[in-house]
Design a protein around this motif. Structure first.
Motif, mmCIF file in Angstrom:
data_model
loop_
_atom_site.group_PDB
_atom_site.id
_atom_site.type_symbol
_atom_site.label_atom_id
_atom_site.label_comp_id
_atom_site.label_asym_id
_atom_site.label_seq_id
_atom_site.Cartn_x
_atom_site.Cartn_y
_atom_site.Cartn_z
ATOM 1 N N PRO A 6 24.205 2.746 -36.869
ATOM 2 C CA PRO A 6 23.990 1.624 -35.666
ATOM 3 C C PRO A 6 23.226 0.544 -36.125
ATOM 4 O O PRO A 6 22.133 0.789 -37.084
ATOM 5 C CB PRO A 6 23.259 2.483 -34.676
ATOM 6 C CG PRO A 6 22.608 3.669 -35.436
ATOM 7 C CD PRO A 6 23.354 3.831 -36.734
ATOM 8 N N VAL A 7 23.408 -0.498 -35.503
ATOM 9 C CA VAL A 7 22.749 -1.643 -35.709
ATOM 10 C C VAL A 7 22.666 -2.410 -34.206
ATOM 11 O O VAL A 7 23.546 -2.443 -33.638
ATOM 12 C CB VAL A 7 23.512 -2.758 -36.590
ATOM 13 C CG1 VAL A 7 22.749 -4.196 -36.681
ATOM 14 C CG2 VAL A 7 23.816 -2.385 -37.940
ATOM 15 N N ILE A 8 21.375 -2.671 -33.899
ATOM 16 C CA ILE A 8 21.272 -3.122 -32.322
ATOM 17 C C ILE A 8 20.568 -4.612 -32.419
ATOM 18 O O ILE A 8 19.761 -4.897 -33.025
ATOM 19 C CB ILE A 8 19.778 -2.394 -31.751
ATOM 20 C CG1 ILE A 8 20.689 -0.904 -31.714
ATOM 21 C CG2 ILE A 8 19.819 -2.727 -30.402
ATOM 22 C CD1 ILE A 8 19.660 0.070 -30.980
ATOM 23 N N PHE A 9 21.299 -5.621 -32.106
ATOM 24 C CA PHE A 9 20.813 -6.895 -31.790
ATOM 25 C C PHE A 9 20.295 -7.022 -30.490
ATOM 26 O O PHE A 9 20.953 -6.731 -29.324
ATOM 27 C CB PHE A 9 22.072 -7.738 -32.012
ATOM 28 C CG PHE A 9 22.781 -7.406 -33.280
ATOM 29 C CD1 PHE A 9 22.207 -8.419 -34.573
ATOM 30 C CD2 PHE A 9 23.874 -6.702 -33.530
ATOM 31 C CE1 PHE A 9 22.766 -8.267 -35.750
ATOM 32 C CE2 PHE A 9 24.279 -6.864 -34.676
ATOM 33 C CZ PHE A 9 23.921 -7.425 -35.924
ATOM 34 N N ILE A 10 19.155 -7.658 -30.488
ATOM 35 C CA ILE A 10 18.353 -7.942 -29.214
ATOM 36 C C ILE A 10 18.066 -9.208 -28.999
ATOM 37 O O ILE A 10 17.526 -10.049 -29.986
ATOM 38 C CB ILE A 10 17.018 -7.217 -29.077
ATOM 39 C CG1 ILE A 10 17.136 -5.649 -29.442
ATOM 40 C CG2 ILE A 10 16.279 -7.679 -27.902
ATOM 41 C CD1 ILE A 10 17.808 -4.899 -28.211
ATOM 42 N N LEU A 35 25.460 -2.832 -31.609
ATOM 43 C CA LEU A 35 25.371 -2.953 -30.056
ATOM 44 C C LEU A 35 24.572 -4.198 -29.993
ATOM 45 O O LEU A 35 23.601 -4.418 -30.679
ATOM 46 C CB LEU A 35 24.564 -1.756 -29.462
ATOM 47 C CG LEU A 35 25.111 -0.285 -29.746
ATOM 48 C CD1 LEU A 35 23.846 0.720 -29.386
ATOM 49 C CD2 LEU A 35 26.304 -0.169 -28.876
ATOM 50 N N ALA A 36 24.973 -4.863 -28.765
ATOM 51 C CA ALA A 36 24.190 -6.123 -28.325
ATOM 52 C C ALA A 36 23.922 -6.096 -26.829
ATOM 53 O O ALA A 36 24.728 -6.583 -25.982
ATOM 54 C CB ALA A 36 24.818 -7.406 -28.875
ATOM 55 N N PRO A 37 23.201 -5.092 -26.518
ATOM 56 C CA PRO A 37 22.707 -4.914 -24.919
ATOM 57 C C PRO A 37 22.201 -6.287 -24.372
ATOM 58 O O PRO A 37 21.436 -6.949 -24.975
ATOM 59 C CB PRO A 37 21.960 -3.638 -25.027
ATOM 60 C CG PRO A 37 20.991 -3.957 -26.161
ATOM 61 C CD PRO A 37 22.124 -4.471 -27.203
ATOM 62 N N ASP A 63 11.030 -2.839 -18.434
ATOM 63 C CA ASP A 63 12.505 -2.473 -17.911
ATOM 64 C C ASP A 63 13.215 -2.117 -19.105
ATOM 65 O O ASP A 63 14.101 -1.256 -18.964
ATOM 66 C CB ASP A 63 13.088 -3.654 -17.444
ATOM 67 C CG ASP A 63 12.168 -3.953 -16.195
ATOM 68 O OD1 ASP A 63 11.473 -3.138 -15.557
ATOM 69 O OD2 ASP A 63 12.072 -5.379 -15.856
ATOM 70 N N LEU A 64 13.027 -2.639 -20.304
ATOM 71 C CA LEU A 64 14.172 -2.026 -21.631
ATOM 72 C C LEU A 64 13.477 -0.821 -22.077
ATOM 73 O O LEU A 64 14.414 -0.128 -22.667
ATOM 74 C CB LEU A 64 14.100 -3.251 -22.550
ATOM 75 C CG LEU A 64 14.669 -4.479 -22.091
ATOM 76 C CD1 LEU A 64 14.524 -5.559 -23.339
ATOM 77 C CD2 LEU A 64 16.173 -4.429 -21.615
ATOM 78 N N THR A 65 12.489 -0.663 -22.084
ATOM 79 C CA THR A 65 11.771 0.335 -22.778
ATOM 80 C C THR A 65 11.406 1.546 -22.281
ATOM 81 O O THR A 65 11.084 2.886 -22.604
ATOM 82 C CB THR A 65 10.407 0.183 -23.732
ATOM 83 O OG1 THR A 65 9.463 -0.261 -22.682
ATOM 84 C CG2 THR A 65 10.956 -0.887 -24.563
ATOM 85 N N SER A 66 11.377 1.526 -20.865
ATOM 86 C CA SER A 66 11.125 2.691 -19.915
ATOM 87 C C SER A 66 12.479 3.594 -19.958
ATOM 88 O O SER A 66 13.581 3.044 -19.891
ATOM 89 C CB SER A 66 10.820 2.356 -18.521
ATOM 90 O OG SER A 66 11.593 1.637 -17.850
#
Length: 69
Positions: A6-10, A35-37, A63-66
């Motif tokens: 997985p690679v996550i783009f923020i 993923l690019a949420p 909000d993103l980490t909870s």
């Protein structure tokens, strides 16, 4: 069969998750699971975001980490 890495783009402030689309495509073609949420409240498109900028007001990193209880 190998599990894709997985690679996550923020994205940051003043950008939309769609800004990562070329990278998501590139990494997907290379065999990764990209993923690019969007941020909470992020509309589906850049145009909607520009028309309704207050939709993401008052959202922060918490909000993103909870996690849900």
């Amino acid at each position: 069969m190998t599990t894709p890495i997985p690679v996550i783009f923020i994205h940051g402030l003043w950008l939309h998750a769609a800004s990562w689309e070329p990278w998501v495509k590139l990494f997907g073609e290379a065999g990764h699971a990209p993923l690019a949420p969007g941020w909470p409240g992020d509309p589906d498109t850049v145009e909607e975001s520009q028309a309704n900028p207050e939709s993401i007001a008052d959202h922060g990193i918490e909000d993103l980490t909870s996690s849900p209880v």
